[in-house]
Design a protein around this motif. Structure first.
Motif, PDB file in Angstrom:
ATOM      1  N   LYS A   1       0.827  -1.355   0.076  1.00  0.00           N
ATOM      2  CA  LYS A   1       0.123  -0.254  -0.159  1.00  0.00           C
ATOM      3  C   LYS A   1       0.877   1.494   0.065  1.00  0.00           C
ATOM      4  CE  LYS A   1      -3.832   2.211   1.997  1.00  0.00           C
ATOM      5  NZ  LYS A   1      -5.421   1.398   3.132  1.00  0.00           N
ATOM      6  N   ALA A   2       0.540   2.198  -0.685  1.00  0.00           N
ATOM      7  CA  ALA A   2       1.329   3.610  -0.862  1.00  0.00           C
ATOM      8  C   ALA A   2       3.019   3.768  -0.886  1.00  0.00           C
ATOM      9  CB  ALA A   2       1.148   4.441   0.337  1.00  0.00           C
ATOM     10  N   GLY A   3       3.531   1.984  -1.778  1.00  0.00           N
ATOM     11  CA  GLY A   3       4.308   2.096  -2.135  1.00  0.00           C
ATOM     12  C   GLY A   3       4.876   1.402  -1.600  1.00  0.00           C
ATOM     13  N   VAL A   4       4.794   0.683  -0.088  1.00  0.00           N
ATOM     14  CA  VAL A   4       5.035   0.122   0.975  1.00  0.00           C
ATOM     15  C   VAL A   4       4.668  -1.121   0.647  1.00  0.00           C
ATOM     16  CG1 VAL A   4       5.500  -0.315   3.552  1.00  0.00           C
ATOM     17  CG2 VAL A   4       4.978   1.981   2.049  1.00  0.00           C
ATOM     18  N   GLU A   5       5.528  -1.902   1.047  1.00  0.00           N
ATOM     19  CA  GLU A   5       5.567  -3.444   0.987  1.00  0.00           C
ATOM     20  C   GLU A   5       5.731  -4.069   2.552  1.00  0.00           C
ATOM     21  OE1 GLU A   5       6.256  -6.910  -2.654  1.00  0.00           O
ATOM     22  OE2 GLU A   5       8.311  -6.751  -1.406  1.00  0.00           O
ATOM     23  N   ILE A   6       5.231  -4.642   2.716  1.00  0.00           N
ATOM     24  CA  ILE A   6       5.919  -5.969   4.095  1.00  0.00           C
ATOM     25  C   ILE A   6       5.423  -7.009   4.142  1.00  0.00           C
ATOM     26  CG2 ILE A   6       5.356  -5.407   6.245  1.00  0.00           C
ATOM     27  CD1 ILE A   6       3.701  -3.109   6.601  1.00  0.00           C
ATOM     28  N   GLY A   7       6.434  -7.825   4.487  1.00  0.00           N
ATOM     29  CA  GLY A   7       6.036  -8.976   4.281  1.00  0.00           C
ATOM     30  C   GLY A   7       6.558  -9.731   5.843  1.00  0.00           C
ATOM     31  N   LEU A   8       5.704 -11.232   6.045  1.00  0.00           N
ATOM     32  CA  LEU A   8       5.543 -11.854   7.458  1.00  0.00           C
ATOM     33  C   LEU A   8       5.281 -13.383   6.975  1.00  0.00           C
ATOM     34  CD1 LEU A   8       3.632  -9.128   9.619  1.00  0.00           C
ATOM     35  CD2 LEU A   8       5.308  -9.908   9.669  1.00  0.00           C
ATOM     36  N   ARG A   9       5.796 -14.217   7.993  1.00  0.00           N
ATOM     37  CA  ARG A   9       5.680 -15.314   7.773  1.00  0.00           C
ATOM     38  C   ARG A   9       6.083 -16.104   8.941  1.00  0.00           C
ATOM     39  NH1 ARG A   9      10.872 -17.768   3.699  1.00  0.00           N
ATOM     40  NH2 ARG A   9      12.259 -16.972   4.462  1.00  0.00           N
ATOM     41  N   ALA A  10       5.678 -17.012   9.533  1.00  0.00           N
ATOM     42  CA  ALA A  10       6.041 -18.181  11.085  1.00  0.00           C
ATOM     43  C   ALA A  10       7.137 -19.402   9.700  1.00  0.00           C
ATOM     44  CB  ALA A  10       4.948 -18.269  11.499  1.00  0.00           C
ATOM     45  N   LYS A  11       7.499 -19.710  10.654  1.00  0.00           N
ATOM     46  CA  LYS A  11       8.196 -20.498  10.206  1.00  0.00           C
ATOM     47  C   LYS A  11       9.179 -21.588  10.778  1.00  0.00           C
ATOM     48  CE  LYS A  11      12.848 -19.200   9.350  1.00  0.00           C
ATOM     49  NZ  LYS A  11      14.484 -18.268   8.796  1.00  0.00           N
ATOM     50  N   VAL A  12       9.459 -22.991  11.185  1.00  0.00           N
ATOM     51  CA  VAL A  12       9.694 -23.842  11.678  1.00  0.00           C
ATOM     52  C   VAL A  12      11.458 -23.661  11.838  1.00  0.00           C
ATOM     53  CG1 VAL A  12      10.744 -26.529  11.935  1.00  0.00           C
ATOM     54  CG2 VAL A  12       8.458 -26.066  11.014  1.00  0.00           C
ATOM     55  N   ARG A  13      11.565 -22.741  13.211  1.00  0.00           N
ATOM     56  CA  ARG A  13      13.107 -23.579  13.381  1.00  0.00           C
ATOM     57  C   ARG A  13      13.622 -24.540  14.012  1.00  0.00           C
ATOM     58  NH1 ARG A  13      17.812 -22.904  13.930  1.00  0.00           N
ATOM     59  NH2 ARG A  13      19.011 -20.968  14.533  1.00  0.00           N
ATOM     60  N   TYR A  14      13.292 -24.822  15.114  1.00  0.00           N
ATOM     61  CA  TYR A  14      14.215 -25.720  15.420  1.00  0.00           C
ATOM     62  C   TYR A  14      13.325 -27.591  14.965  1.00  0.00           C
ATOM     63  CZ  TYR A  14      17.160 -22.250  17.893  1.00  0.00           C
ATOM     64  OH  TYR A  14      17.058 -20.909  17.796  1.00  0.00           O
ATOM     65  N   PRO A  15      13.901 -28.187  15.410  1.00  0.00           N
ATOM     66  CA  PRO A  15      15.257 -28.330  14.921  1.00  0.00           C
ATOM     67  C   PRO A  15      16.187 -28.548  13.757  1.00  0.00           C
ATOM     68  CG  PRO A  15      13.855 -31.070  14.873  1.00  0.00           C
ATOM     69  CD  PRO A  15      13.118 -29.439  15.462  1.00  0.00           C
ATOM     70  N   SER A  16      15.610 -28.249  12.711  1.00  0.00           N
ATOM     71  CA  SER A  16      16.117 -28.282  11.772  1.00  0.00           C
ATOM     72  C   SER A  16      15.501 -26.936  10.691  1.00  0.00           C
ATOM     73  CB  SER A  16      16.375 -29.038  10.732  1.00  0.00           C
ATOM     74  OG  SER A  16      16.110 -30.179  11.548  1.00  0.00           O
ATOM     75  N   PRO A  17      15.559 -25.287  10.573  1.00  0.00           N
ATOM     76  CA  PRO A  17      15.063 -24.799  10.485  1.00  0.00           C
ATOM     77  C   PRO A  17      14.987 -24.521   8.708  1.00  0.00           C
ATOM     78  CG  PRO A  17      17.761 -24.079   9.899  1.00  0.00           C
ATOM     79  CD  PRO A  17      17.338 -25.499  10.576  1.00  0.00           C
ATOM     80  N   LEU A  18      13.215 -24.356   8.586  1.00  0.00           N
ATOM     81  CA  LEU A  18      12.921 -24.066   7.180  1.00  0.00           C
ATOM     82  C   LEU A  18      12.257 -22.744   6.901  1.00  0.00           C
ATOM     83  CD1 LEU A  18      10.206 -27.626   8.135  1.00  0.00           C
ATOM     84  CD2 LEU A  18      12.838 -27.532   6.967  1.00  0.00           C
ATOM     85  N   ASP A  19      11.929 -22.845   6.251  1.00  0.00           N
ATOM     86  CA  ASP A  19      11.042 -21.607   5.577  1.00  0.00           C
ATOM     87  C   ASP A  19      10.222 -21.481   4.992  1.00  0.00           C
ATOM     88  OD1 ASP A  19      13.041 -20.243   5.122  1.00  0.00           O
ATOM     89  OD2 ASP A  19      14.079 -20.977   3.506  1.00  0.00           O
ATOM     90  N   ASP A  20       9.247 -22.919   5.331  1.00  0.00           N
ATOM     91  CA  ASP A  20       7.574 -23.042   6.063  1.00  0.00           C
ATOM     92  C   ASP A  20       7.153 -23.132   7.668  1.00  0.00           C
ATOM     93  OD1 ASP A  20       4.988 -23.260   4.976  1.00  0.00           O
ATOM     94  OD2 ASP A  20       5.400 -24.756   3.453  1.00  0.00           O
ATOM     95  N   ASP A  21       5.624 -23.257   7.647  1.00  0.00           N
ATOM     96  CA  ASP A  21       4.816 -23.762   9.144  1.00  0.00           C
ATOM     97  C   ASP A  21       5.397 -25.279   8.291  1.00  0.00           C
ATOM     98  OD1 ASP A  21       3.043 -23.488   7.102  1.00  0.00           O
ATOM     99  OD2 ASP A  21       2.504 -22.873   8.651  1.00  0.00           O
ATOM    100  N   GLN A  22       4.023 -25.859   9.727  1.00  0.00           N
ATOM    101  CA  GLN A  22       3.932 -27.199   9.225  1.00  0.00           C
ATOM    102  C   GLN A  22       2.375 -27.796   9.050  1.00  0.00           C
ATOM    103  OE1 GLN A  22       4.926 -27.127  13.591  1.00  0.00           O
ATOM    104  NE2 GLN A  22       6.181 -28.948  12.626  1.00  0.00           N
ATOM    105  N   SER A  23       1.679 -26.718   8.159  1.00  0.00           N
ATOM    106  CA  SER A  23       0.069 -26.727   8.098  1.00  0.00           C
ATOM    107  C   SER A  23      -0.171 -27.992   6.692  1.00  0.00           C
ATOM    108  CB  SER A  23      -0.587 -25.165   7.798  1.00  0.00           C
ATOM    109  OG  SER A  23       0.058 -24.521   6.618  1.00  0.00           O
TER     110      SER A  23
END
Length: 270
Positions: A51-73
Motif C-alpha cells: 500500500k502507498a508504495g510500501v511492501e511488508i512481508g511476514l511469515r512464520a516458519k519452523v526454526r528447531y530442530p531444523s530450520p525451514l522456510d515454511d510452517d507445518q500446516s
C-alpha cells in the motif's frame, strides 16, 4: 422469503467483511526483493501487503530442530486461510529454552520504485498479541521497532542478494543505512529480548507490522500463528461466496418461475 432475504444479506455482509479486512493483502507468497538475511533463506510462504508504495512481508516458519522456510500446516494436512500459520509444538529439542518457530519480516519502503522513499521516511512497529486459548499460558502483548532494535538486520534494495546485503557497522551508521536503502529484513523469536515473551505455551500469536509517517499508519500487515492448537479451516474466498450467492439467487428465481408456471396452468384449466 424473509429467510432468503436474510441469507442474501448475510452473504453480502460476509463478502464485504472479507474485502475490508484483507484490502491490503495481495495474492502472492513472495516479496518483491530477494530474501537476503542470513544464508539459505528462500523467497516464499510470506503474507504480503502492499500500500502507498510500501511492501511488508511476514511469515512464520519452523526454526528447531531444523530450520525451514515454511510452517507445518501443509505437512500435517491443515487447510488454512492466507495469513494463518500452524506450528505443532511450542518448543522442541535441542533448544527447549526457545520457541520452535520464528517470524521472518521484510519491509520495503519503495517496492515499485516509484516514490523514492527510503527507510528513513517512516517509523516501524512489530507487535505481537498472545492469546493462550486455554492452553495454560498468560495472555500478553509486546511491541518494538524492528529497525531500531539490535544491529543484525540486513539492508538492501530490490537488487540485493544474500551476498551483497549490508549491516549496521560494516555498512555505516544506522542513520546512514536508513537514508540509503529501501529494504530491511530479519528473523525473530518470541523469546528474544526485543519481544521478551518468555513463556513457551501453545496458543494464538497475532503479529502486526505497521509502517507510519507523520500523518499516521501508511501500511500494515498481519499474520496469525497457531502453536500447539488446531488452526481454523480456510473460509470460502470471495469468488466462492459469489458462486454460493448466485446459487441462492438461482434457487429464488427458480421458485418464482415455478409459481408463475403453476398459476398459468390453473388459469388455463379454469
Amino acid at each position: 422469503m424473509r429467510l432468503l432475504s436474510k441469507t442474501l444479506l448475510g452473504l453480502f455482509l460476509v463478502g464485504c467483511t472479507w474485502n475490508v479486512s484483507h484490502a491490503e493483502i495481495i495474492p502472492t507468497d513472495q516479496i518483491t526483493s530477494d530474501v537476503f538475511f542470513g544464508n539459505g533463506n528462500s523467497n516464499g510462504n510470506f503474507t504480503v501487503s502492499q500500500k502507498a508504495g510500501v511492501e511488508i512481508g511476514l511469515r512464520a516458519k519452523v526454526r528447531y530442530p531444523s530450520p525451514l522456510d515454511d510452517d507445518q500446516s501443509n505437512l500435517l494436512g491443515y487447510d488454512i486461510d492466507q495469513g494463518v500459520y500452524y506450528i505443532a509444538e511450542p518448543a522442541v529439542a535441542p533448544r527447549l529454552d526457545r520457541a520452535s518457530w520464528n517470524v521472518d519480516w521484510s519491509v520495503n519502503s519503495d517496492y515499485a520504485e516509484t516514490t523514492n522513499n527510503m527507510l528513513s521516511n517512516f517509523t516501524y512497529n512489530l507487535s505481537v498479541v498472545y492469546d493462550p486459548l486455554s492452553t495454560g499460558g498468560t495472555a500478553g502483548i509486546a511491541g518494538y521497532d524492528p529497525l531500531q532494535a539490535g544491529n543484525d538486520n540486513s539492508y538492501g534494495d530490490n537488487t540485493t542478494d544474500e551476498n551483497s546485503d549490508v549491516m549496521i557497522g560494516s555498512g555505516g551508521t544506522i542513520t546512514d543505512i536508513h537514508n540509503t536503502y529501501t529494504v530491511a529484513q530479519n528473523s525473530t523469536n518470541i523469546t528474544f529480548s526485543e519481544i521478551g515473551l518468555s513463556n513457551l505455551y501453545g496458543g494464538l500469536y497475532t503479529f502486526v507490522f505497521t509502517v507510519s509517517d507523520t500523518n499516521g499508519v501508511v501500511a500494515s500487515d498481519q499474520i496469525e500463528v497457531y502453536v500447539g492448537v488446531n488452526p481454523p479451516a480456510a473460509v470460502p474466498e470471495p469468488t466462492s461466496m459469489a458462486i454460493l450467492g448466485m446459487g441462492v439467487l438461482g434457487f429464488v428465481g427458480g421458485g418464482v418461475a415455478r409459481r408463475r408456471l403453476k398459476q398459468k396452468k390453473e388459469a388455463s384449466n379454469s
